[in-house]
Design an enzyme around this catalytic site. Sequence first.
Site, mmCIF file in Angstrom:
data_model
loop_
_atom_site.group_PDB
_atom_site.id
_atom_site.type_symbol
_atom_site.label_atom_id
_atom_site.label_comp_id
_atom_site.label_asym_id
_atom_site.label_seq_id
_atom_site.Cartn_x
_atom_site.Cartn_y
_atom_site.Cartn_z
ATOM 1 N N TYR A 1 -7.146 2.246 6.102
ATOM 2 C CA TYR A 1 -7.580 1.875 7.466
ATOM 3 C C TYR A 1 -8.620 0.750 7.456
ATOM 4 C CZ TYR A 1 -5.779 6.619 7.591
ATOM 5 O OH TYR A 1 -5.026 7.743 7.373
ATOM 6 N N HIS B 1 -5.852 2.937 -3.873
ATOM 7 C CA HIS B 1 -5.768 3.128 -2.411
ATOM 8 C C HIS B 1 -6.231 4.556 -2.067
ATOM 9 C CE1 HIS B 1 -4.574 1.897 1.561
ATOM 10 N NE2 HIS B 1 -3.525 2.689 1.656
ATOM 11 N N HIS C 1 -5.365 9.027 0.648
ATOM 12 C CA HIS C 1 -5.412 8.209 1.863
ATOM 13 C C HIS C 1 -6.510 8.649 2.819
ATOM 14 C CE1 HIS C 1 -3.761 5.407 4.839
ATOM 15 N NE2 HIS C 1 -3.143 4.873 3.798
ATOM 16 N N HIS D 1 4.115 -2.125 3.016
ATOM 17 C CA HIS D 1 4.196 -0.800 2.390
ATOM 18 C C HIS D 1 5.520 -0.692 1.651
ATOM 19 C CE1 HIS D 1 1.305 -0.478 5.662
ATOM 20 N NE2 HIS D 1 0.724 0.462 4.946
ATOM 21 N N ASP E 1 0.827 -1.213 0.000
ATOM 22 C CA ASP E 1 0.000 0.000 0.000
ATOM 23 C C ASP E 1 0.863 1.266 0.000
ATOM 24 O OD1 ASP E 1 -1.994 -1.822 0.337
ATOM 25 O OD2 ASP E 1 -2.833 -0.927 2.156
ATOM 26 N N ASP E 2 0.231 2.363 -0.339
ATOM 27 C CA ASP E 2 0.765 3.733 -0.159
ATOM 28 C C ASP E 2 1.789 4.185 -1.204
ATOM 29 O OD1 ASP E 2 -0.809 3.535 2.058
ATOM 30 O OD2 ASP E 2 0.707 4.140 3.505
HETATM 31 ZN ZN LIG Z 1 -2.411 3.043 3.379
#
Ligand SMILES: [Zn+2]
Length: 227
Positions: A144, A103, A107, A194, A52-53
Amino acid sequence: MKFPQGLLKGIISGIVLAGILLTVRLSAEETVLEKVEKDKSQEPPQVALTFDDGPHSVYTPILLDGLKERGIKATFFLMGKNIQGKEDIVKRMAEEGHLIGNHTYSHVQLSRLPMEKAREEVEKTNEEIYEITGEYPVYLRPPYGDWKKDMEKSLEMLPIFWDIDPLDWGRGDTAGIVSSIEGKIEDGSIILLHDCYDSSVKAALQVADDLTKAGYELVTADKLIVD
Ligand SMILES: [Zn+2]
């Protein structure tokens, strides 16, 4: 009577050695290797590495190199706002057979936003990805894990969650991340990581090597979700 020093030392080191051997034996028994060998007759167990991210300008390419070397496909849930200037990295993900998901743009916690704003977060990111890869993402990892069932219809995306979260973003220790993942691994596991930290990338590649050796197959996350 005075106890002979040499004998005492010998006894103590004997006890210590026995302790070490027992510990080694116990931890060896608990490795993932042993766990899978029992199921050799069946289909290989499958797990997915998900990130993610990203994309991240430094760590994502290192990760992609490592995955390529090993012939492994992973899943990347990209943040729309991180894409600009890193289009080449996103293109490479698609070309090398990884699954690209959404994603959100920045965020956000989707359920806290008015629907119109939530849609914007998702659509803007889908557009960014489509412009590079020519394909609209189908899957979304809600930041989340914040997701409501009716969002599948209103946002027109399918969520992909996870069952293993080593909290890699706050740790920095590769070994800790690896053992936290491997201690919980099972057939069908979706691992959350991540690709914006050196330790996470190192841990992911270590886990990939360990699991491959142990007979697991690493697949993209869409192969593991049940409709
Ligand atoms: Zn994230």
